[in-house]
Design a protein around this motif. Structure first.
Motif, mmCIF file in Angstrom:
data_model
loop_
_atom_site.group_PDB
_atom_site.id
_atom_site.type_symbol
_atom_site.label_atom_id
_atom_site.label_comp_id
_atom_site.label_asym_id
_atom_site.label_seq_id
_atom_site.Cartn_x
_atom_site.Cartn_y
_atom_site.Cartn_z
ATOM 1 N N THR A 370 0.904 -1.092 -0.256
ATOM 2 C CA THR A 370 -0.175 -0.021 0.229
ATOM 3 C C THR A 370 0.892 1.580 0.003
ATOM 4 N N THR A 371 2.285 1.240 0.785
ATOM 5 C CA THR A 371 3.094 2.494 0.756
ATOM 6 C C THR A 371 3.310 2.297 -0.194
ATOM 7 N N VAL A 372 4.023 1.547 -1.175
ATOM 8 C CA VAL A 372 4.481 1.377 -2.435
ATOM 9 C C VAL A 372 3.334 2.420 -3.317
ATOM 10 N N TYR A 373 2.035 1.334 -4.265
ATOM 11 C CA TYR A 373 1.608 2.249 -4.163
ATOM 12 C C TYR A 373 1.249 4.136 -3.779
ATOM 13 N N LYS A 374 1.218 4.132 -2.920
ATOM 14 C CA LYS A 374 1.104 5.580 -2.332
ATOM 15 C C LYS A 374 2.205 6.484 -3.151
ATOM 16 N N ILE A 375 3.680 6.269 -3.053
ATOM 17 C CA ILE A 375 4.289 6.666 -3.484
ATOM 18 C C ILE A 375 4.694 6.966 -4.808
ATOM 19 N N ILE A 376 4.728 5.739 -5.563
ATOM 20 C CA ILE A 376 4.176 5.536 -6.838
ATOM 21 C C ILE A 376 3.197 6.502 -7.424
ATOM 22 N N LYS A 377 1.898 6.607 -6.577
ATOM 23 C CA LYS A 377 1.552 7.957 -7.916
ATOM 24 C C LYS A 377 1.740 9.290 -6.978
ATOM 25 N N GLU A 378 2.352 9.729 -6.132
ATOM 26 C CA GLU A 378 3.427 10.386 -5.774
ATOM 27 C C GLU A 378 4.124 10.551 -6.780
ATOM 28 N N PHE A 379 4.288 10.368 -7.538
ATOM 29 C CA PHE A 379 5.494 9.801 -8.212
ATOM 30 C C PHE A 379 4.728 11.058 -9.610
ATOM 31 N N ARG A 380 3.717 10.309 -9.961
ATOM 32 C CA ARG A 380 2.517 11.096 -10.802
ATOM 33 C C ARG A 380 3.165 9.498 -11.745
ATOM 34 N N GLY A 381 3.075 8.357 -11.160
ATOM 35 C CA GLY A 381 3.803 6.975 -12.211
ATOM 36 C C GLY A 381 2.186 5.842 -11.529
ATOM 37 N N ASP A 382 2.213 5.135 -12.223
ATOM 38 C CA ASP A 382 1.015 3.968 -12.338
ATOM 39 C C ASP A 382 2.125 2.138 -11.990
ATOM 40 N N ILE A 383 1.578 1.531 -10.731
ATOM 41 C CA ILE A 383 2.412 0.163 -10.804
ATOM 42 C C ILE A 383 0.807 -1.041 -10.903
ATOM 43 N N ASP A 384 1.593 -1.882 -11.703
ATOM 44 C CA ASP A 384 0.736 -2.987 -11.398
ATOM 45 C C ASP A 384 1.377 -4.241 -10.844
ATOM 46 N N ALA A 385 0.722 -4.766 -11.109
ATOM 47 C CA ALA A 385 0.968 -6.203 -10.505
ATOM 48 C C ALA A 385 0.558 -7.541 -11.499
ATOM 49 N N LYS A 386 1.100 -8.522 -12.412
ATOM 50 C CA LYS A 386 0.923 -9.775 -12.945
ATOM 51 C C LYS A 386 1.677 -10.730 -12.426
ATOM 52 N N SER A 387 0.643 -11.797 -12.179
ATOM 53 C CA SER A 387 1.097 -12.338 -11.500
ATOM 54 C C SER A 387 0.440 -14.306 -11.708
ATOM 55 N N VAL A 388 1.294 -15.273 -11.639
ATOM 56 C CA VAL A 388 1.126 -16.666 -11.814
ATOM 57 C C VAL A 388 1.530 -17.523 -10.813
ATOM 58 N N GLN A 389 0.159 -18.237 -9.927
ATOM 59 C CA GLN A 389 0.596 -19.218 -9.092
ATOM 60 C C GLN A 389 2.004 -20.482 -9.313
ATOM 61 N N ASP A 390 2.147 -20.492 -8.385
ATOM 62 C CA ASP A 390 3.404 -21.659 -8.419
ATOM 63 C C ASP A 390 4.585 -21.356 -9.971
ATOM 64 N N HIS A 391 4.892 -19.744 -10.706
ATOM 65 C CA HIS A 391 5.710 -19.769 -11.527
ATOM 66 C C HIS A 391 6.049 -18.090 -10.994
ATOM 67 N N GLY A 392 5.564 -17.406 -10.687
ATOM 68 C CA GLY A 392 5.282 -16.367 -9.995
ATOM 69 C C GLY A 392 5.249 -14.532 -10.071
ATOM 70 N N THR A 393 5.805 -13.327 -10.162
ATOM 71 C CA THR A 393 5.333 -12.185 -10.465
ATOM 72 C C THR A 393 5.588 -11.020 -10.985
ATOM 73 N N VAL A 394 4.970 -9.945 -11.416
ATOM 74 C CA VAL A 394 6.340 -9.337 -12.033
ATOM 75 C C VAL A 394 5.110 -7.995 -11.639
ATOM 76 N N PHE A 395 6.162 -7.245 -11.030
ATOM 77 C CA PHE A 395 5.985 -5.707 -11.141
ATOM 78 C C PHE A 395 6.453 -4.664 -12.141
ATOM 79 N N THR A 396 5.483 -4.114 -12.879
ATOM 80 C CA THR A 396 5.553 -2.970 -13.222
ATOM 81 C C THR A 396 4.943 -1.153 -13.050
ATOM 82 N N ILE A 397 6.524 -0.780 -13.018
ATOM 83 C CA ILE A 397 6.464 0.307 -12.453
ATOM 84 C C ILE A 397 7.018 1.996 -14.101
ATOM 85 N N LYS A 398 5.385 2.218 -14.118
ATOM 86 C CA LYS A 398 5.364 2.831 -14.980
ATOM 87 C C LYS A 398 5.476 4.455 -14.285
#
Length: 421
Positions: A370-398
């Motif tokens: 939640t803190t990460v999300y708020k910080i990225i929004k303060e930087f006027r950016g966006d963040i999302d996460a795509k995940s597949v169970q038992d395979h891994g997760t990718v966070f993308t910051i724009k």
């Protein structure tokens, strides 16, 4: 130069003493007028020769540019202009322009002033010298140096940051309405159960005065306490969501911060048999960031990746864990991806990971992402996460790349050739 001065200079050998005196006075007047104009400009101007040594500069340049010396000492120095500038980023930029023969370029910089930052834009254009014939026709053009202009855009950047924060506050209207709706349900339940208790007590007073059975009372009180806890959680979550991030934004290179982070965090991952791969953009892009908060974002996401990998590969001797960081530029945005091959998340969990107090860890607080999300929004950016169970997760910051909207003409190739010759 006006027509009189131009014509007189071409026939100076034929002028009488009186005409020569008048000519000199006119030249002095022209110079005084030009000096007054330059001194009155809010834009800083630095004129350098082909060796990038300072020929002249105005008062605004002395005020805006962080020189090592001031006043006459600046022009008196026989070294290139970048050796006289205190700020390392500006100095390196001008040195690079000189070494690569770059003109018609501009760059934005932030200069620290105590606890605040000042933002300036530097523009470098060629200083063109023209040769005239007796018919006032240009016979030749050569580059005799460069003109460096300095614009103070601090107010503009601060207005943009303020506007962004006002937009964020405006969005709280919907959040407040949602919270009000959430509060109504527990309040309704509390009200109903208190009314039931009051009726039971009133009935007892009218009859034999005996209170209702203990279990009867405890059931109602238990429901009331539960709903009070729900109310408290709703209010705490709301306060956390609306609390502003105290960001001190200035221009920094995210890739440099990432490189420093890799040096700091790399040994810990290596000690846990987790491979860290990085592929950073080759450019020198600088963004409006708070270094401390940006580092907090990277650490938080990396720690989540570390937890996910250890959950999938509990064997400490396993060397299958991997975290990959990649940054690149696309369409005036800076992208950073942080991927892991950990246990991943199901779709339901992935939908809620940025919500306050939502966590799948036994000892987690649910506030990190939640803190990460708020910080990225303060930087006027966006963040999302795509995940597949038992395979891994990718966070993308724009994150947006600051645009100063200065458009310059393309370099004149013929002038460059003249300069080289």
């Amino acid at each position: 130069m006006n027509d009189f001065v131009k014509k007189a200079s071409q026939k100076i050998s034929k002028l009488s003493p009186e005409q020569l005196s008048s000519f000199v006075k006119t030249l002095i007047g022209e110079k005084d007028r030009m000096d007054s104009i330059l001194s009155s400009l809010s834009t800083g101007l630095i004129i350098v020769d082909c060796d990038w040594k300072i020929i002249d500069l105005n008062k605004s340049a002395e005020r805006l540019m962080p020189f090592l010396n001031h006043g006459a000492d600046i022009k008196a120095d026989s070294e290139p202009v970048w050796t006289q500038i205190l700020d390392a980023d500006i100095s390196n930029y001008l040195k690079k322009c000189a070494e690569e023969d770059r003109t018609n370029v501009n760059e934005e910089f932030s200069i620290q002033n105590n606890d605040s930052y000042r933002f300036i834009t530097l523009t470098v254009v060629p200083l063109v010298k023209k040769e005239w014939n007796d018919d006032d026709e240009v016979t030749d053009t050569t580059i005799s140096g460069s003109i460096i202009t300095i614009e103070d855009i601090t107010e503009k950047r601060q207005q943009e940051i303020l506007l962004h924060r006002m937009e964020s506050l405006a969005s709280l209207t919907n959040l407040a309405a949602s919270v009000a709706h959430e509060i109504k349900n527990p309040l309704g339940a509390i009200s109903i159960h208190i009314q039931l208790l009051q009726k039971a007590v009133a009935k007892a007073r009218k009859t034999d005065g005996a209170l209702p059975p203990e279990k009867f009372m405890e059931n109602y009180i238990s429901v009331i306490n539960e709903e009070i806890d729900n109310l408290n959680k709703i209010v705490v979550d709301f306060l956390f969501a609306v609390r502003p991030v105290q960001a001190n934004l200035h221009l920094v290179s995210p890739d440099e911060l990432l490189s420093t982070f890799v040096q700091f965090f790399g040994p810990e991952l290596e000690n846990k048999n987790i491979q860290l791969n990085t592929k950073l953009s080759a450019g020198s892009t600088r963004l409006l960031l708070d270094e401390k908060l940006f580092r907090e974002v990277i650490i938080n996401i990396t720690q989540n990746a570390l937890y996910a990998i250890q959950a999938r590969y509990p064997d400490r001797e396993s060397k299958l864990g991997e975290i990959a960081m990649e940054s690149f530029i696309k369409n005036d945005f800076y992208y950073l991806t942080i991927a892991d091959n950990g246990c991943g998340m199901d779709s339901k969990t992935a939908e809620h990971i940025f919500e306050p107090y939502y966590t799948t860890k036994s000892n987690g607080t649910g506030l990190g992402l939640t803190t990460v999300y708020k910080i990225i929004k303060e930087f006027r950016g966006d963040i999302d996460a795509k995940s597949v169970q038992d395979h891994g997760t990718v966070f993308t910051i724009k994150l947006p790349i600051p645009q100063n909207k200065i458009k310059l003409l393309a370099d004149n190739s013929s002038l460059k050739e003249d300069k080289r010759s």
